[in-house]
Design an enzyme around this catalytic site. Structure first.
Site, PDB file in Angstrom:
ATOM      1  N   LYS A   1      -1.390 -19.458  30.236  1.00  0.00           N
ATOM      2  CA  LYS A   1      -1.982 -18.139  30.063  1.00  0.00           C
ATOM      3  C   LYS A   1      -2.867 -17.866  31.270  1.00  0.00           C
ATOM      4  CE  LYS A   1      -5.276 -15.975  28.773  1.00  0.00           C
ATOM      5  NZ  LYS A   1      -6.090 -14.864  29.414  1.00  0.00           N
TER       6      LYS A   1
ATOM      7  N   GLY B   1     -12.652 -22.423  33.682  1.00  0.00           N
ATOM      8  CA  GLY B   1     -13.318 -21.144  33.459  1.00  0.00           C
ATOM      9  C   GLY B   1     -14.807 -21.338  33.284  1.00  0.00           C
ATOM     10  N   SER B   2     -15.439 -20.411  32.615  1.00  0.00           N
ATOM     11  CA  SER B   2     -16.890 -20.450  32.455  1.00  0.00           C
ATOM     12  C   SER B   2     -17.300 -21.499  31.431  1.00  0.00           C
ATOM     13  CB  SER B   2     -17.403 -19.081  32.014  1.00  0.00           C
ATOM     14  OG  SER B   2     -17.024 -18.813  30.668  1.00  0.00           O
ATOM     15  N   THR B   3     -18.539 -21.957  31.557  1.00  0.00           N
ATOM     16  CA  THR B   3     -19.084 -22.931  30.615  1.00  0.00           C
ATOM     17  C   THR B   3     -19.131 -22.350  29.204  1.00  0.00           C
ATOM     18  OG1 THR B   3     -20.371 -24.074  32.315  1.00  0.00           O
ATOM     19  CG2 THR B   3     -21.146 -24.273  30.041  1.00  0.00           C
TER      20      THR B   3
ATOM     21  N   GLY C   1     -15.760 -22.472  27.730  1.00  0.00           N
ATOM     22  CA  GLY C   1     -15.444 -23.880  27.490  1.00  0.00           C
ATOM     23  C   GLY C   1     -16.072 -24.388  26.204  1.00  0.00           C
TER      24      GLY C   1
ATOM     25  N   GLU D   1     -12.792 -27.783  33.118  1.00  0.00           N
ATOM     26  CA  GLU D   1     -13.401 -27.671  34.447  1.00  0.00           C
ATOM     27  C   GLU D   1     -14.145 -26.345  34.444  1.00  0.00           C
ATOM     28  OE1 GLU D   1     -14.064 -26.085  37.791  1.00  0.00           O
ATOM     29  OE2 GLU D   1     -11.942 -26.263  38.303  1.00  0.00           O
TER      30      GLU D   1
ATOM     31  N   CYS E   1     -16.258 -21.970  41.671  1.00  0.00           N
ATOM     32  CA  CYS E   1     -17.069 -22.736  40.725  1.00  0.00           C
ATOM     33  C   CYS E   1     -17.912 -23.794  41.432  1.00  0.00           C
ATOM     34  CB  CYS E   1     -16.180 -23.380  39.660  1.00  0.00           C
ATOM     35  SG  CYS E   1     -14.773 -24.276  40.321  1.00  0.00           S
TER      36      CYS E   1
ATOM     37  N   GLU F   1     -25.380 -19.703  37.164  1.00  0.00           N
ATOM     38  CA  GLU F   1     -24.255 -19.429  38.054  1.00  0.00           C
ATOM     39  C   GLU F   1     -24.056 -17.926  38.169  1.00  0.00           C
ATOM     40  OE1 GLU F   1     -19.763 -21.133  38.651  1.00  0.00           O
ATOM     41  OE2 GLU F   1     -20.324 -20.497  36.636  1.00  0.00           O
TER      42      GLU F   1
END
Length: 834
Positions: free
Chosen positions: A204, A256-258, A261, A278, A312, A411
């Site tokens: 995706k 992707g973003s924390t 995640g 990651e 990232c 971030e």
């Protein structure tokens, strides 16, 4: 680059005038070939499933636009549940044949894809820049060559799987979810190792950037990849969650973003799916006064303004030694004045457009907040496109900030750099590690000893010395702490897409649990009241007189000493016949806190011990255990009711296992990676830090030894919860620790309700990993709760393993869980420039 003759005639500038001004002329790359491909499909695309285009009726659509110009590239569909079902079913069917192919055959397929991608390298480059807004030069020189490199590299791993990954097998169907900042490169990091290890994939791509993934799917089919092995479905973020949660998806690989995640970690908790993440970063860029400042300035450009800062691992926190801070900032501002922001297909620009208007708005909010707080904001906007299309944002430097400022902590994911000074190397390391993230870092110095020590001290998965944002297929990339876990690339990345050969996919069915009340009540499982049982007769006869035996109280063990439980409660331990053998301490939340503090005091020193010294201590444990062989045998027999011979075998296996792990103390330190870098890329296996370990009920001694020993030999400190039903062998073992010179705090033992103690271990913010061998419900709780600070977990989903079997009770799986890979990049070039 000087303007071409055609541009001179168009602009009216003479050649002397051009050389006088040194203005750049445009050097655009033609998008005609990409447009021809898009037009071939009437600029309308569906999913790519089972080797063909699929466009179900009645789907909503999404317009993909070029961020630089706003041009509509194509219309794609927003997938629904039925589309996920179709793609996963195709991947499941393809897995049956793909996973059983000889290694050489899979290698040939991956090699064929690499060759076909090289044939189409230019169109992929243009598509990536149009789709994402990044400069054509970066796509051409960095992204697409690395994509091709990954396919070639993993064709080699596919060929060597039978030998290099002996004892491992494919997981099944992989659901891969990737972001928009490196649309093609990051999907390749998931797809290549997955296919090499015999898995099939449903991908995706990000909502904003779908086109290069769809083009790749067609290239793979053209290269002969069997239908269903690689599928691409498009949709929004919720659609990605549906893919991750599909019951027939066996592993989820996410970049992707924390925040997302964390949501995924909770969504798949307790399902038996493997997960690698990651995530975000706030990487330090550390400049010592011994650095070549001009080189470091160029490094900053690569670190933060590469891909518009939408990276990232961007070096977004500039830490400069105080003695050179002002001259460095002056040099950096001068260099910023020469950065060019422009259309993505212009080969002469340094920065393109941001991916979307939403991203631009977020970045502006961060910068304006810093300005209001009194920070100094320096921006360069002289070289901007003359048109008003596209989401362009200037290179930005923020100084006069505090360590608690939001722009320093969070971030931003844009071309925004924050700078802080430091005085000493220790302060630099403290500032560098003062973050929830741990993805990347760079160190700039001409002193190699300083550079290496700083690289080892910074808690990040990749540390570059005198360079930044170097990547290669042969070196795994991934993070520590809230930057996630798992690695993309290198042999270390293969373990994310494989499982032990003896293991089947766990499919627990523990239903819904209340995460707030789970195991929260202290003393709930055994009422800590008198009269619940009496300790068996310990009387003895001396000189004809009957004397009462001296009661031995089993306390908790942390910080190298026996401690009474904070709650001052004990629980009875009964033997097979129901006779109370002893009382042990009932640990609570405060005991967990104390044990974690003791572990953190011990962890740095233990992790830095010479491996040979750690080995000597573990061998000494084996020696001291064997001396007490009969005592431990009898204790096991009393607790479990098993035969003396069977209990003696467990003790002997525990001694063997200590020898096994003692042997690994100095044999898993890392390797030198063979990357394309002219220099050295050193992978080191660092300890996780502090690990919580909840042991199984079965094999109370062997299970305890099999879990603490690999963690110990790899330099971790830990809090161990022994078998709840049969804890006495583990408690007797603390005398083995004391007589084997193990430093206090390396191994800490808490007894009581396993799930109650586990609850507070996994909720603790300063524990880096949690291993849990208990119930399916407990496993689900551990995985769900770990999302808070994204600690690594290893759970058994309530499925017991045979601890006497070397395949299940020891081996590479344990080393993988006890370590995290860090790659340190050291370029060369003083003598030769490669």
């Amino acid at each position: 680059m000087a303007a071409t003759t055609g541009n001179v005639r168009a602009s009216g500038d003479s050649v002397p005038e051009i050389f006088e001004s040194m203005d750049y002329g445009p050097a655009p790359e033609s998008p005609d070939v990409v447009r021809a491909w898009l037009d071939k499909y009437d600029r309308s695309f569906g999913h790519f499933i089972n080797g063909k285009w699929v466009k179900p009726e009645g789907r909503k659509t999404y317009q993909t636009k070029c961020p630089s110009t706003g041009e509509v590239l194509a219309t794609t569909i927003q997938g629904e549940d039925e589309d996920v079902d179709l793609a996963v079913a195709a991947a499941r069917k393809a897995f049956e044949s793909w996973s059983t192919l000889p290694c050489h055959v899979r290698a040939r397929y991956l090699y064929s894809i690499a060759r076909n991608m090289q044939k189409h390298q230019r169109i992929l480059t243009v598509m990536e820049s149009l789709d994402n807004g990044k400069p054509f030069r970066e796509s051409r020189d960095a992204d697409i060559p690395l994509v091709v490199r990954h396919f070639y590299h993993h064709a080699g791993w596919a060929q060597l799987m039978d030998t290099e990954m002996k004892g491992w097998k494919p997981i099944g169907v992989v659901g891969a979810i990737v972001p928009w900042n490196f649309p093609l490169m990051l999907l390749t990091w998931k797809v290549c190792p997955a296919l090499a290890m015999g898995n099939t994939v449903v991908l995706k791509p990000a909502t904003y950037t779908r086109m290069s993934a769809l083009m790749l799917a067609e290239i793979c089919a053209e290269a002969g990849l069997p239908p269903g092995v690689f599928n691409v479905v498009t949709g929004n973020g919720r659609f990605g969650s549906k893919l991750a949660c599909h019951p027939d998806v066996d592993k989820v690989g996410f970049t992707g973003s924390t925040e997302v995640g964390q949501l995924l970690r909770r969504a798949v908790a307790g399902t038996g799916k493997k997960l690698s993440l990651e995530l975000g970063g706030k990487s330090p860029f550390v400049v010592f006064d011994s650095a070549d400042l001009d080189s470091a300035v160029e490094g900053v450009v690569d670190a933060i303004w590469f891909n518009q800062g939408q990276v990232c691992s961007a070096g977004s926190r500039l830490l400069v030694q105080e003695s050179v801070f002002n001259p460095f900032i002056t040099k950096l501002k001068a260099r910023m004045s020469h950065l060019r922001v422009g259309d993505n297909l212009d080969k002469c620009i340094d920065m393109g457009a941001l991916v979307d208007e939403t991203q631009m708005k977020t970045i502006k909010e961060y910068v304006e907040e810093a300005r209001k707080e009194g920070a100094e904001v320096h921006q360069v906007s002289a070289s901007f496109p003359k048109h008003d299309k596209g989401f362009f944002y200037p290179p930005t430097l923020i100084t006069n900030v505090q360590t608690v400022s939001r722009v320093v902590r969070e971030e931003i994911f844009g071309p925004v750099l924050v700078a802080l000074p430091f005085r000493t190397a220790k302060e630099a390391i403290a500032l560098g590690n003062n973050t929830n993230y741990g993805l990347g870092a760079s160190v700039w110095t001409e002193s190699i000893p300083l550079g290496l020590e700083a690289a080892v001290s910074l808690k990040a998965g990749a540390v570059w010395v005198n360079c930044h944002n170097m990547f290669d297929a042969a070196a795994g990339f991934g993070g520590y702490k809230e930057s996630g876990y798992g690695r993309d690339g290198g042999k270390e990345g293969l373990y994310e897409y494989a499982k032990p050969s003896w293991q089947d996919r766990p499919r627990p069915n523990c239903g819904e649990i209340n995460y707030t009340t789970f195991a929260a009540k202290y003393g709930a499982t055994v009422p800590p009241i008198p009269g619940s049982g009496t300790v068996g007769d310990k009387s003895l006869t001396s000189d004809g007189a009957i004397l009462p035996g001296i009661d031995r109280t089993y306390k908790l063990y942390y910080g190298g000493g026996q401690k009474r439980p904070d709650g001052q409660y004990s629980r009875p331990v009964t033997g097979q016949e129901g006779r109370v053998l002893a009382l042990v301490g009932e640990a609570n939340r405060k005991d967990v806190r104390n044990a974690v503090e003791a572990a953190h005091k011990a962890a740095p020193g233990w992790g830095k011990r010479a491996a040979h010294n750690r080995a000597q201590i573990v061998y000494y444990m084996a020696e001291n255990l064997e001396i007490r062989r009969q005592e431990f045998t009898q204790q096991l027999q009393l607790m479990t009711g098993r035969s003396e011979e069977d209990c003696r075998r467990e003790v002997d296996l525990a001694v063997q296992r200590l020898f096994y792990w003692g042997a690994y103390c100095d044999k898993y330190g890392g390797t030198v990676q063979e990357t394309t870098l002219y220099g050295v890329t050193a992978k080191i296996h660092e300890p996780m830090g502090v690990i919580g370990i909840a042991c199984p009920e079965e094999y109370p001694l062997l299970g305890f030894v099999s879990l603490f020993a690999p963690a110990v030999v790899r330099g971790n400190a830990m809090i161990v919860v022994p078998s709840q039903k049969h804890p006495l062998s583990a408690l007797d073992f603390y005398q083995v620790f004391d007589t084997s010179d193990l430093p206090g705090g390396v191994v800490n033992i808490l007894t009581g309700d396993r799930d109650h103690i586990t609850k507070y271990l996994v909720e603790h913010q300063d524990i880096q990993a949690m291993w849990y061998f208990g119930s399916a419900e407990g496993s689900k709780f551990v995985e769900w709760t770990s999302a808070e600070n994204l600690k690594r977990t290893w759970v058994d989903y309530g499925i017991a393993r045979d601890w006497t079997d070397p395949q299940q009770g020891q081996g590479e799986e344990f080393l993988y869980q006890a370590t995290q890979a860090k790659n340190i990049w050291l370029p060369m070039g003083d003598i030769f420039a490669n």
